[in-house]
Design a protein around this motif. Sequence first.
Motif, PDB file in Angstrom:
ATOM      1  N   ARG A 169      -2.976  -2.033  11.825  1.00  0.00           N
ATOM      2  CA  ARG A 169      -3.833  -2.792  12.742  1.00  0.00           C
ATOM      3  C   ARG A 169      -5.301  -2.479  12.461  1.00  0.00           C
ATOM      4  O   ARG A 169      -5.655  -1.339  12.103  1.00  0.00           O
ATOM      5  CB  ARG A 169      -3.508  -2.437  14.196  1.00  0.00           C
ATOM      6  N   GLY A 170      -6.175  -3.519  12.644  1.00  0.00           N
ATOM      7  CA  GLY A 170      -7.599  -3.344  12.498  1.00  0.00           C
ATOM      8  C   GLY A 170      -8.228  -2.892  13.802  1.00  0.00           C
ATOM      9  O   GLY A 170      -7.540  -2.624  14.795  1.00  0.00           O
ATOM     10  N   PRO A 171      -9.555  -2.811  13.850  1.00  0.00           N
ATOM     11  CA  PRO A 171     -10.236  -2.368  15.074  1.00  0.00           C
ATOM     12  C   PRO A 171      -9.969  -3.266  16.276  1.00  0.00           C
ATOM     13  O   PRO A 171     -10.003  -2.803  17.424  1.00  0.00           O
ATOM     14  CB  PRO A 171     -11.718  -2.395  14.674  1.00  0.00           C
ATOM     15  N   ASP A 172      -9.683  -4.546  16.049  1.00  0.00           N
ATOM     16  CA  ASP A 172      -9.425  -5.482  17.144  1.00  0.00           C
ATOM     17  C   ASP A 172      -7.959  -5.495  17.579  1.00  0.00           C
ATOM     18  O   ASP A 172      -7.581  -6.295  18.446  1.00  0.00           O
ATOM     19  CB  ASP A 172      -9.861  -6.891  16.740  1.00  0.00           C
ATOM     20  N   GLY A 173      -7.136  -4.642  17.010  1.00  0.00           N
ATOM     21  CA  GLY A 173      -5.724  -4.598  17.372  1.00  0.00           C
ATOM     22  C   GLY A 173      -4.872  -5.629  16.664  1.00  0.00           C
ATOM     23  O   GLY A 173      -3.658  -5.697  16.904  1.00  0.00           O
ATOM     24  N   GLU A 174      -5.453  -6.439  15.808  1.00  0.00           N
ATOM     25  CA  GLU A 174      -4.712  -7.449  15.058  1.00  0.00           C
ATOM     26  C   GLU A 174      -4.536  -7.005  13.611  1.00  0.00           C
ATOM     27  O   GLU A 174      -5.066  -5.970  13.200  1.00  0.00           O
ATOM     28  CB  GLU A 174      -5.456  -8.796  15.116  1.00  0.00           C
ATOM     29  N   ALA A 175      -3.776  -7.797  12.860  1.00  0.00           N
ATOM     30  CA  ALA A 175      -3.602  -7.500  11.439  1.00  0.00           C
ATOM     31  C   ALA A 175      -4.950  -7.562  10.737  1.00  0.00           C
ATOM     32  O   ALA A 175      -5.807  -8.403  11.073  1.00  0.00           O
ATOM     33  CB  ALA A 175      -2.631  -8.495  10.811  1.00  0.00           C
ATOM     34  N   PRO A 176      -5.200  -6.681   9.784  1.00  0.00           N
ATOM     35  CA  PRO A 176      -6.516  -6.675   9.112  1.00  0.00           C
ATOM     36  C   PRO A 176      -6.743  -7.962   8.330  1.00  0.00           C
ATOM     37  O   PRO A 176      -5.797  -8.593   7.849  1.00  0.00           O
ATOM     38  CB  PRO A 176      -6.419  -5.452   8.191  1.00  0.00           C
ATOM     39  N   SER A 177      -8.007  -8.324   8.207  1.00  0.00           N
ATOM     40  CA  SER A 177      -8.363  -9.510   7.438  1.00  0.00           C
ATOM     41  C   SER A 177      -8.161  -9.244   5.950  1.00  0.00           C
ATOM     42  O   SER A 177      -7.870  -8.108   5.536  1.00  0.00           O
ATOM     43  CB  SER A 177      -9.818  -9.887   7.707  1.00  0.00           C
ATOM     44  N   ILE A 178      -8.358 -10.290   5.145  1.00  0.00           N
ATOM     45  CA  ILE A 178      -8.189 -10.125   3.703  1.00  0.00           C
ATOM     46  C   ILE A 178      -9.228  -9.147   3.148  1.00  0.00           C
ATOM     47  O   ILE A 178      -8.904  -8.272   2.325  1.00  0.00           O
ATOM     48  CB  ILE A 178      -8.296 -11.492   2.995  1.00  0.00           C
ATOM     49  N   ALA A 219     -10.351  -3.664   1.062  1.00  0.00           N
ATOM     50  CA  ALA A 219     -10.987  -2.352   1.173  1.00  0.00           C
ATOM     51  C   ALA A 219      -9.929  -1.265   1.361  1.00  0.00           C
ATOM     52  O   ALA A 219     -10.042  -0.158   0.797  1.00  0.00           O
ATOM     53  CB  ALA A 219     -11.973  -2.349   2.349  1.00  0.00           C
ATOM     54  N   ARG A 220      -8.899  -1.543   2.126  1.00  0.00           N
ATOM     55  CA  ARG A 220      -7.816  -0.570   2.319  1.00  0.00           C
ATOM     56  C   ARG A 220      -7.052  -0.329   1.022  1.00  0.00           C
ATOM     57  O   ARG A 220      -6.611   0.793   0.757  1.00  0.00           O
ATOM     58  CB  ARG A 220      -6.864  -1.070   3.406  1.00  0.00           C
ATOM     59  N   LEU A 221      -6.881  -1.372   0.191  1.00  0.00           N
ATOM     60  CA  LEU A 221      -6.195  -1.217  -1.090  1.00  0.00           C
ATOM     61  C   LEU A 221      -6.999  -0.304  -2.007  1.00  0.00           C
ATOM     62  O   LEU A 221      -6.433   0.575  -2.672  1.00  0.00           O
ATOM     63  CB  LEU A 221      -6.000  -2.581  -1.737  1.00  0.00           C
ATOM     64  N   VAL A 222      -8.337  -0.494  -2.054  1.00  0.00           N
ATOM     65  CA  VAL A 222      -9.183   0.386  -2.875  1.00  0.00           C
ATOM     66  C   VAL A 222      -9.065   1.828  -2.388  1.00  0.00           C
ATOM     67  O   VAL A 222      -8.942   2.771  -3.186  1.00  0.00           O
ATOM     68  CB  VAL A 222     -10.650  -0.095  -2.836  1.00  0.00           C
ATOM     69  N   GLY A 223      -9.100   2.012  -1.047  1.00  0.00           N
ATOM     70  CA  GLY A 223      -8.945   3.358  -0.503  1.00  0.00           C
ATOM     71  C   GLY A 223      -7.583   3.954  -0.820  1.00  0.00           C
ATOM     72  O   GLY A 223      -7.458   5.160  -1.052  1.00  0.00           O
ATOM     73  N   HIS A 237      -7.661   5.834   3.134  1.00  0.00           N
ATOM     74  CA  HIS A 237      -7.746   4.373   3.083  1.00  0.00           C
ATOM     75  C   HIS A 237      -7.912   3.784   4.485  1.00  0.00           C
ATOM     76  O   HIS A 237      -8.549   2.739   4.644  1.00  0.00           O
ATOM     77  CB  HIS A 237      -6.515   3.796   2.382  1.00  0.00           C
ATOM     78  N   ASP A 238      -7.329   4.439   5.506  1.00  0.00           N
ATOM     79  CA  ASP A 238      -7.528   3.960   6.876  1.00  0.00           C
ATOM     80  C   ASP A 238      -8.963   4.212   7.326  1.00  0.00           C
ATOM     81  O   ASP A 238      -9.567   3.382   8.020  1.00  0.00           O
ATOM     82  CB  ASP A 238      -6.555   4.678   7.832  1.00  0.00           C
ATOM     83  N   LEU A 239      -9.528   5.361   6.958  1.00  0.00           N
ATOM     84  CA  LEU A 239     -10.908   5.674   7.341  1.00  0.00           C
ATOM     85  C   LEU A 239     -11.889   4.707   6.672  1.00  0.00           C
ATOM     86  O   LEU A 239     -12.882   4.282   7.296  1.00  0.00           O
ATOM     87  CB  LEU A 239     -11.233   7.117   6.945  1.00  0.00           C
ATOM     88  N   LEU A 240     -11.616   4.327   5.411  1.00  0.00           N
ATOM     89  CA  LEU A 240     -12.500   3.394   4.719  1.00  0.00           C
ATOM     90  C   LEU A 240     -12.406   1.983   5.289  1.00  0.00           C
ATOM     91  O   LEU A 240     -13.424   1.277   5.384  1.00  0.00           O
ATOM     92  CB  LEU A 240     -12.176   3.376   3.229  1.00  0.00           C
ATOM     93  N   ALA A 241     -11.215   1.546   5.655  1.00  0.00           N
ATOM     94  CA  ALA A 241     -11.011   0.171   6.115  1.00  0.00           C
ATOM     95  C   ALA A 241     -11.064   0.044   7.630  1.00  0.00           C
ATOM     96  O   ALA A 241     -11.054  -1.082   8.145  1.00  0.00           O
ATOM     97  CB  ALA A 241      -9.677  -0.350   5.610  1.00  0.00           C
ATOM     98  N   GLY A 242     -11.115   1.143   8.361  1.00  0.00           N
ATOM     99  CA  GLY A 242     -11.137   1.078   9.824  1.00  0.00           C
ATOM    100  C   GLY A 242      -9.804   0.629  10.416  1.00  0.00           C
ATOM    101  O   GLY A 242      -9.782  -0.092  11.417  1.00  0.00           O
TER     102      GLY A 242
END
Length: 308
Positions: A252-261, A266-270, A295-300
């Motif tokens: 989940r992203g900061p808004d509680g939904e699935a992360p955007s592309i 960014a999470r894949l790079v992390g 990767h979670d810290l980088l992508a939030g």
Amino acid sequence: MTSNDDEHRSGLTEAAGRAAFYPARAAARAWRGRLEEAADEVLSTPEVARLVDRALAGPLPEEFARSLVRHRVLERILNELAASGELERLVEAGLASPKTLELTDSVLASNQTQRVVRYIASSPELRDAIARQTTGLADEVVGGVRASAARLDDRAEQAVRRRSRAARPIYGGIATRGIALATDAALVTVLFMSVTGLVALVASLVGGLRPEWLVGALLGSGWLLIAGSYFVLFWSAAGQTPGMRLLRLRVRGPDGEAPSIGRSMARLVGLVIAIVPLFAGFVPVLFTERRRGLHDLLAGTVVLYEGV
């Protein structure tokens, strides 16, 4: 009176008895054949046949059957046969009989039996029963893996932090996430090998690819493209990869939904950066309150247990 006198008197008495009954025995032997013939003639007459038929048509058979059940006659007979060992002998003799084997082979080889077997094997009820059994077994195995992984999450965190949480955490731990990542890596490998095999088949039809460094570059690029597309598309579209779904995890992203592309990229790079130094980027999962890796810290993002 001596014992010899008693024995002599007893012998005389027995001889007198045999002599007295001799005429009766002689008459019985003389009339035995005639009595049997007379009995056969009586039993074969139409009157007796009608009498037997009338008795069988009435309530007599039912009453007889109820009497057998009420007095447990058959059960007593079977118990007696079983106790004497005669029942086992009869069963073994019947099974070993050539007639029994011949009858069994005839029944199994008959067209009717073959039709019944084919009908049972192709029946929807049997397929549904097998599917339910298989699904139930698979669910049980996967459920056991999930439960064991969740316990390992807590134990690993307790061993590092030297303390346990007051309540069960809602964030996925290092063991569960590791198993999910390994499952996804296996699926990506299968997908990559399938694509590579198809490309190799096409290349063989045109004489193959040259030079070798080009083949290596294409393989590396293809791996990165397939793996990156796999993770980014599943994270952004469904919020979980197949491996995460198997372990009931969801990102989940900061808004509680699935992360955007963009956030998924960014999470894949992390994730790549976290894996390269011998998976050192996953160590923060053991120390942070929300069990976040590099990767979670980088992508939030955060990874949650599904349904908790």
